[in-house]
Motif scaffolding. Structure first.
Motif, PDB file in Angstrom:
ATOM      1  N   ALA A  27       0.834  -1.194   0.000  1.00  0.00           N
ATOM      2  CA  ALA A  27       0.000   0.000   0.000  1.00  0.00           C
ATOM      3  C   ALA A  27       0.877   1.256   0.000  1.00  0.00           C
ATOM      4  CB  ALA A  27      -0.915  -0.004   1.219  1.00  0.00           C
ATOM      5  N   ASP A  28       0.428   2.278  -0.699  1.00  0.00           N
ATOM      6  CA  ASP A  28       1.176   3.530  -0.818  1.00  0.00           C
ATOM      7  C   ASP A  28       0.692   4.496   0.251  1.00  0.00           C
ATOM      8  OD1 ASP A  28       2.458   5.821  -1.515  1.00  0.00           O
ATOM      9  OD2 ASP A  28       1.622   5.974  -3.528  1.00  0.00           O
ATOM     10  N   PRO A  29       1.561   4.899   1.205  1.00  0.00           N
ATOM     11  CA  PRO A  29       1.116   5.817   2.246  1.00  0.00           C
ATOM     12  C   PRO A  29       0.783   7.209   1.719  1.00  0.00           C
ATOM     13  CG  PRO A  29       3.493   5.483   2.363  1.00  0.00           C
ATOM     14  CD  PRO A  29       2.970   4.513   1.355  1.00  0.00           C
ATOM     15  N   LEU A 144      -1.018  -0.316 -11.725  1.00  0.00           N
ATOM     16  CA  LEU A 144      -2.462  -0.135 -11.768  1.00  0.00           C
ATOM     17  C   LEU A 144      -2.894   0.140 -10.336  1.00  0.00           C
ATOM     18  CD1 LEU A 144      -5.036  -2.238 -13.751  1.00  0.00           C
ATOM     19  CD2 LEU A 144      -5.543  -1.422 -11.463  1.00  0.00           C
ATOM     20  N   ARG A 145      -3.459   1.338 -10.093  1.00  0.00           N
ATOM     21  CA  ARG A 145      -3.778   1.755  -8.727  1.00  0.00           C
ATOM     22  C   ARG A 145      -5.174   2.339  -8.657  1.00  0.00           C
ATOM     23  NH1 ARG A 145       2.194   4.059  -8.698  1.00  0.00           N
ATOM     24  NH2 ARG A 145       1.277   5.338 -10.348  1.00  0.00           N
ATOM     25  N   MET A 146      -5.809   2.192  -7.483  1.00  0.00           N
ATOM     26  CA  MET A 146      -7.101   2.806  -7.201  1.00  0.00           C
ATOM     27  C   MET A 146      -6.912   3.677  -5.965  1.00  0.00           C
ATOM     28  SD  MET A 146      -9.777  -0.311  -7.922  1.00  0.00           S
ATOM     29  CE  MET A 146     -11.178   0.718  -7.489  1.00  0.00           C
ATOM     30  N   ARG A 147      -6.673   4.946  -6.191  1.00  0.00           N
ATOM     31  CA  ARG A 147      -6.378   5.863  -5.098  1.00  0.00           C
ATOM     32  C   ARG A 147      -7.673   6.474  -4.537  1.00  0.00           C
ATOM     33  NH1 ARG A 147      -0.893   7.666  -5.340  1.00  0.00           N
ATOM     34  NH2 ARG A 147       0.209   6.881  -7.144  1.00  0.00           N
ATOM     35  N   PRO A 148      -7.788   6.689  -3.219  1.00  0.00           N
ATOM     36  CA  PRO A 148      -6.782   6.435  -2.190  1.00  0.00           C
ATOM     37  C   PRO A 148      -6.884   5.040  -1.554  1.00  0.00           C
ATOM     38  CG  PRO A 148      -8.617   7.604  -1.228  1.00  0.00           C
ATOM     39  CD  PRO A 148      -8.966   7.393  -2.671  1.00  0.00           C
ATOM     40  N   PRO A 150      -6.150   1.173  -0.711  1.00  0.00           N
ATOM     41  CA  PRO A 150      -4.868   0.439  -0.687  1.00  0.00           C
ATOM     42  C   PRO A 150      -4.856  -0.697  -1.707  1.00  0.00           C
ATOM     43  CG  PRO A 150      -6.235  -0.269   1.137  1.00  0.00           C
ATOM     44  CD  PRO A 150      -6.993   0.853   0.460  1.00  0.00           C
ATOM     45  N   ILE A 151      -5.106  -0.335  -2.963  1.00  0.00           N
ATOM     46  CA  ILE A 151      -5.126  -1.305  -4.058  1.00  0.00           C
ATOM     47  C   ILE A 151      -4.102  -0.872  -5.098  1.00  0.00           C
ATOM     48  CG2 ILE A 151      -6.504  -2.342  -5.893  1.00  0.00           C
ATOM     49  CD1 ILE A 151      -8.977  -1.861  -4.179  1.00  0.00           C
ATOM     50  N   ALA A 152      -3.059  -1.663  -5.269  1.00  0.00           N
ATOM     51  CA  ALA A 152      -2.005  -1.329  -6.223  1.00  0.00           C
ATOM     52  C   ALA A 152      -1.386  -2.615  -6.742  1.00  0.00           C
ATOM     53  CB  ALA A 152      -0.936  -0.449  -5.570  1.00  0.00           C
ATOM     54  N   TYR A 153      -1.374  -2.757  -8.058  1.00  0.00           N
ATOM     55  CA  TYR A 153      -0.760  -3.918  -8.694  1.00  0.00           C
ATOM     56  C   TYR A 153       0.336  -3.436  -9.622  1.00  0.00           C
ATOM     57  CZ  TYR A 153      -4.457  -6.983  -7.013  1.00  0.00           C
ATOM     58  OH  TYR A 153      -5.288  -7.704  -6.217  1.00  0.00           O
TER      59      TYR A 153
END
Length: 265
Positions: A27-29, A144-148, A150-153
């Motif tokens: 996850a990207d803080p 591939l991310r769904m911000r905000p 915590p989904i990131a591939y």
């Protein structure tokens, strides 16, 4: 004894590797950072990009300052050293460490026509639910991310897995993309709308922003799920269903192309 055994089985199951199923990246803080609208002629400057702004947050203050002064404001190294009150050698080391830590495409696509071609291919594939075509447009290590959330591939295989399981289960098309009048941090941006066959309108489900590298590959697909930002990009919360407004998808793609490349003679 039965409860203890069940707990042990559950504990072991959570720790078993799931072969063949890509796992999400950490996850990207800094996923809460949002894009901001800029004029269509701003171009895809690296210093504007969402990935670059996000990466800056992770750097120590001295490295961040050196990178901004040198790579964004384009001060010579001697002036960077003077501003940071250090010698030129130390300033050079700060800059080298900062550049090594920045995980951002070295160059964004600088050709508006090539970028528009990638955009047209992506929007068509996305609206068709053509996962193979989308994957073919991705860089090997694309995000591939769904911000905000915590989904990131990361990686073409992981992104393709997510698209096939979550976004387009069974290859079913369900979305429309409408090009935003403004760019997001200098990058192509679209309103994403969920088709509803039972309704007369399609409802917004976020803003999609593309990062296109200089090899004409999509280095990142970021979907920002907060619909409140759509108005800042000149996009509505709802659209008339396709059956009521035929041709809107093609018109908006063409409008986006004209905004990026200018009218064709």
């Amino acid at each position: 004894m039965g409860d203890r055994r069940r707990r042990l089985v559950a504990w072991a199951a959570r720790r078993l590797p799931r072969f063949g199923v890509p796992s999400p990246a950490d996850a990207d803080p800094w996923a809460w950072l949002e894009p901001y609208p800029v004029a269509p002629d701003a171009g895809a400057q690296r210093s504007l990009s969402i990935a670059f702004v996000t990466a800056l947050q992770r750097l120590p203050p001295d490295q961040r300052a050196a990178l901004v002064l040198s790579d964004v404001l384009e001060f010579p190294l001697t002036e960077v050293a003077d501003i940071l009150d250090c010698d030129v050698t130390e300033a050079g080391h700060l800059l080298l460490r900062a550049r090594a830590a920045i995980d951002v495409p070295a160059q964004a696509c600088s050709d508006a026509g090539r970028e528009a071609d990638v955009v047209a291919c992506f929007t068509g594939a996305f609206e068709r639910g053509d996962i193979a075509a989308i994957a073919d447009l991705l860089a090997q290590d694309a995000w591939l991310r769904m911000r905000p959330l915590p989904i990131a591939y990361r990686g073409r295989a992981a992104a393709r897995h997510f698209l096939s399981v979550v976004a387009f289960p069974g290859g079913t098309p369900g979305y429309r993309l409408v090009g935003a009048p403004s760019r997001a941090n200098g990058q192509p941006a679209f309103g994403c709308y969920l088709r509803d066959p039972a309704a007369t309108v399609d409802h917004a489900c976020g803003l999609v922003v593309l990062t296109i590298d200089d090899a004409d590959r999509i280095a990142a697909i970021d979907r920002f799920t907060d619909n409140s930002m759509l108005s800042r990009f000149g996009l509505p919360r709802t659209l008339p269903a396709v059956t009521e407004l035929r041709g809107i998808q093609r018109r908006h793609v063409l409008q986006f192309r004209v905004a990026v490349t200018g009218p064709r003679n």
